[in-house]
Design a protein around this motif. Sequence first.
Motif, PDB file in Angstrom:
ATOM      1  N   TYR A  26      -7.640  -1.721   2.791  1.00 52.45           N
ATOM      2  CA  TYR A  26      -7.486  -2.183   4.176  1.00 52.45           C
ATOM      3  C   TYR A  26      -6.228  -1.586   4.812  1.00 52.45           C
ATOM      4  O   TYR A  26      -6.247  -1.136   5.951  1.00 52.45           O
ATOM      5  N   GLY A  59      -6.120  -5.353  10.480  1.00 55.63           N
ATOM      6  CA  GLY A  59      -6.337  -4.722   9.188  1.00 55.63           C
ATOM      7  C   GLY A  59      -5.070  -4.627   8.362  1.00 55.63           C
ATOM      8  O   GLY A  59      -5.095  -4.804   7.146  1.00 55.63           O
ATOM      9  N   TRP A  85      -6.167   1.122   7.880  1.00 58.21           N
ATOM     10  CA  TRP A  85      -5.491   0.836   9.146  1.00 58.21           C
ATOM     11  C   TRP A  85      -4.467   1.910   9.471  1.00 58.21           C
ATOM     12  O   TRP A  85      -4.333   2.311  10.623  1.00 58.21           O
ATOM     13  N   GLY A 110      -4.603  -6.552   4.859  1.00 49.83           N
ATOM     14  CA  GLY A 110      -4.325  -5.739   3.686  1.00 49.83           C
ATOM     15  C   GLY A 110      -3.067  -6.162   2.959  1.00 49.83           C
ATOM     16  O   GLY A 110      -3.044  -6.270   1.728  1.00 49.83           O
TER      17      GLY A 110
END
Length: 64
Positions: free
Chosen positions: A55, A2, A59, A6
């Motif tokens: 994202y 993630g 995370w 991201g």
Amino acid sequence: MGLTTGLILVGAGFGLVLFAIPRQGEDMRPFLAGPLTRVVYPSLCMTLIALGAAYTLAWLMHPT
């Protein structure tokens, strides 16, 4: 996964923003001349930046 996704999305969004800045002496970039591109390109950049930030934050806030 993630965090990497991201950061890549945020980087791609900011890269597209920097790519669209006209050079010295140009009115606008040639690929932004179409009427549909003037609407789609900024929204694509903002969508990539927003998804990448989401994202990355998801995370970072995920409990380990």
